[in-house]
Design an enzyme around this catalytic site. Sequence first.
Site, PDB file in Angstrom:
ATOM      1  N   HIS A  44       2.230  -3.675   7.482  1.00 25.27           N
ATOM      2  CA  HIS A  44       3.603  -3.688   7.159  1.00 25.27           C
ATOM      3  C   HIS A  44       4.081  -4.553   8.755  1.00 25.27           C
ATOM      4  CE1 HIS A  44       3.121  -1.537   3.550  1.00 25.27           C
ATOM      5  NE2 HIS A  44       3.717  -0.247   4.320  1.00 25.27           N
ATOM      6  N   ASN A  86       2.474  -4.891   3.275  1.00 27.69           N
ATOM      7  CA  ASN A  86       1.769  -4.175   2.854  1.00 27.69           C
ATOM      8  C   ASN A  86      -0.354  -4.643   4.572  1.00 27.69           C
ATOM      9  OD1 ASN A  86      -1.023  -3.711   1.347  1.00 27.69           O
ATOM     10  ND2 ASN A  86       0.657  -1.815   0.629  1.00 27.69           N
ATOM     11  N   ARG A  87      -0.892  -5.410   3.840  1.00 28.77           N
ATOM     12  CA  ARG A  87      -1.979  -4.983   4.409  1.00 28.77           C
ATOM     13  C   ARG A  87      -2.272  -6.585   4.443  1.00 28.77           C
ATOM     14  NH1 ARG A  87      -2.062  -0.731   2.782  1.00 28.77           N
ATOM     15  NH2 ARG A  87      -2.448   1.526   4.118  1.00 28.77           N
ATOM     16  N   HIS A 107      11.215  -0.368   1.599  1.00 28.37           N
ATOM     17  CA  HIS A 107      10.144   0.809   1.276  1.00 28.37           C
ATOM     18  C   HIS A 107      11.268   2.090   1.880  1.00 28.37           C
ATOM     19  CE1 HIS A 107       6.500   3.079   2.169  1.00 28.37           C
ATOM     20  NE2 HIS A 107       5.744   1.757   2.452  1.00 28.37           N
ATOM     21  N   ASP A 136      -2.258   4.186  -4.059  1.00 23.58           N
ATOM     22  CA  ASP A 136      -1.806   3.115  -3.379  1.00 23.58           C
ATOM     23  C   ASP A 136      -2.158   1.911  -3.465  1.00 23.58           C
ATOM     24  OD1 ASP A 136      -0.902   2.243  -1.075  1.00 23.58           O
ATOM     25  OD2 ASP A 136      -1.632   3.859  -0.213  1.00 23.58           O
ATOM     26  N   GLU A 157       7.527  -1.017  -4.118  1.00 26.40           N
ATOM     27  CA  GLU A 157       7.754  -2.217  -2.914  1.00 26.40           C
ATOM     28  C   GLU A 157       7.577  -3.849  -4.224  1.00 26.40           C
ATOM     29  OE1 GLU A 157       5.656  -1.155   0.312  1.00 26.40           O
ATOM     30  OE2 GLU A 157       4.868   0.758  -0.895  1.00 26.40           O
TER      31      GLU A 157
HETATM   32  C1  FUC Z   1       2.775   1.996   1.441  1.00 26.15           C
HETATM   33  C2  FUC Z   1       0.933   2.220   1.208  1.00 26.15           C
HETATM   34  C3  FUC Z   1       0.347   2.287   2.589  1.00 26.15           C
HETATM   35  C4  FUC Z   1       1.111   3.130   4.070  1.00 26.15           C
HETATM   36  C5  FUC Z   1       2.508   3.303   4.207  1.00 26.15           C
HETATM   37  C6  FUC Z   1       3.039   4.240   4.105  1.00 26.15           C
HETATM   38  O1  FUC Z   1       2.503   0.404   1.353  1.00 26.15           O
HETATM   39  O2  FUC Z   1      -0.034   0.917   1.322  1.00 26.15           O
HETATM   40  O3  FUC Z   1      -1.319   2.563   2.459  1.00 26.15           O
HETATM   41  O4  FUC Z   1       0.948   4.596   3.693  1.00 26.15           O
HETATM   42  O5  FUC Z   1       3.305   2.738   2.188  1.00 26.15           O
END
Ligand code: FUC
Length: 385
Positions: free
Chosen positions: A134, A108-109, A209, A282, A348
Amino acid sequence: MKRYLFLMAATACMLSCAGNGDSGNGVELLDAAVFRTEIDGKPVGLYTLQNADGMTVQLTNYGARVVALWVPAADGRFRDVVWGYDSIDAYLRTADKYCGPVVGRFGNRIGKGRFTLDGKESQLTINNGENHLHGGPGGFECRVWDARETTTPEGNPAVAMSYRSANGEEGYPGNLDITVTYSLTPDNGLVIDYEATTDAPTIVNPTSHVYYNLHGTTEHSTDSHLLTIHASGFTPTDAGLIPTGEILPVEGTPLDFRTPHAIGERIGQTDYEPLAFGNGYDHNWALDKPEAGTVSLAAEAYEPATGIRMKIYTDQPGLQFYAGQGMDGKEVGKRGDRHNFRSGIALETQNFPDAPNHDNFPSSVLRPGETYTQHTVYAFETDEQ
Ligand code: FUC
């Protein structure tokens, strides 16, 4: 009786199905030959694990990725519940590289890709607006991992994948050695164990993921799945999906999944700002835990049409649920299945997004001499019919 039938089917499969084709219970194995290649001078392949009931996972070491996961449905036939491709070439060309892999170093971010550790600022690569997502454009999902077939101490079939993320890769400090071990339990659990060490202070937050669709095909949206998330709180974000640092109660919001709700039921309530920001779900849920770090039931997804139930157990504090709103139907995967709008959910298990920039979030710092671990299980059950 049902268990006996599965055993028969599994035995028949092990004897006869070395490549493609329906083995009698619906399982169609992908051919390892179409995954055999060399990338960055390293061998890439396809690895297959199967338990006595016939549950089967196929993995590639390109991105330490789940390619296929066959689980029994209530009708006794198996379904492949993950979206992905049927060749390595397709994975190299895909527009959505986050189908199936382990992402990291930090899942994540991270806001503006910046964090400070021991007074030293690191600038990570930027690949999502002005933020780092990611692990950056050259994250774990596009790295070739070293794979080793093995067995767990309990005797379960396993594949261990290892990768050294070099000091400075995507801006992260320290050489990070990470091993992810996938294994199958006799009672239809896909176990993912993570272990990482470093030679300099760094941050780490890997996650799996995978896009799950419990219909076994993306012809049907995941909106019909009944989802439960055992979390009373979530981490609200700004419009760029960077956490504000608050942990707010889910009570009274469309993010309250403490009792089962169909994913599609409230996803369109975009007058609720977090759903507008995410264009649907999300978000990161702050899991209810009897004690931090203990393995507990985090979430359950159930599809009434197939009777498949997936339960997620983890020792992680958070769960990011992304409902596949970025999917546009353009990508064509296994068996001609398209990457259709909201036809795969990512669940996730992780530390909270942007944790390095919020002192009140659990720490993601790893120091020399310490070992990062994560234990997560995706366990499958069916309704008896
Ligand atoms: C997730 C999201 C994101 C993204 C990605 C593919 O974990 O938090 O926004 O689009 O996966």
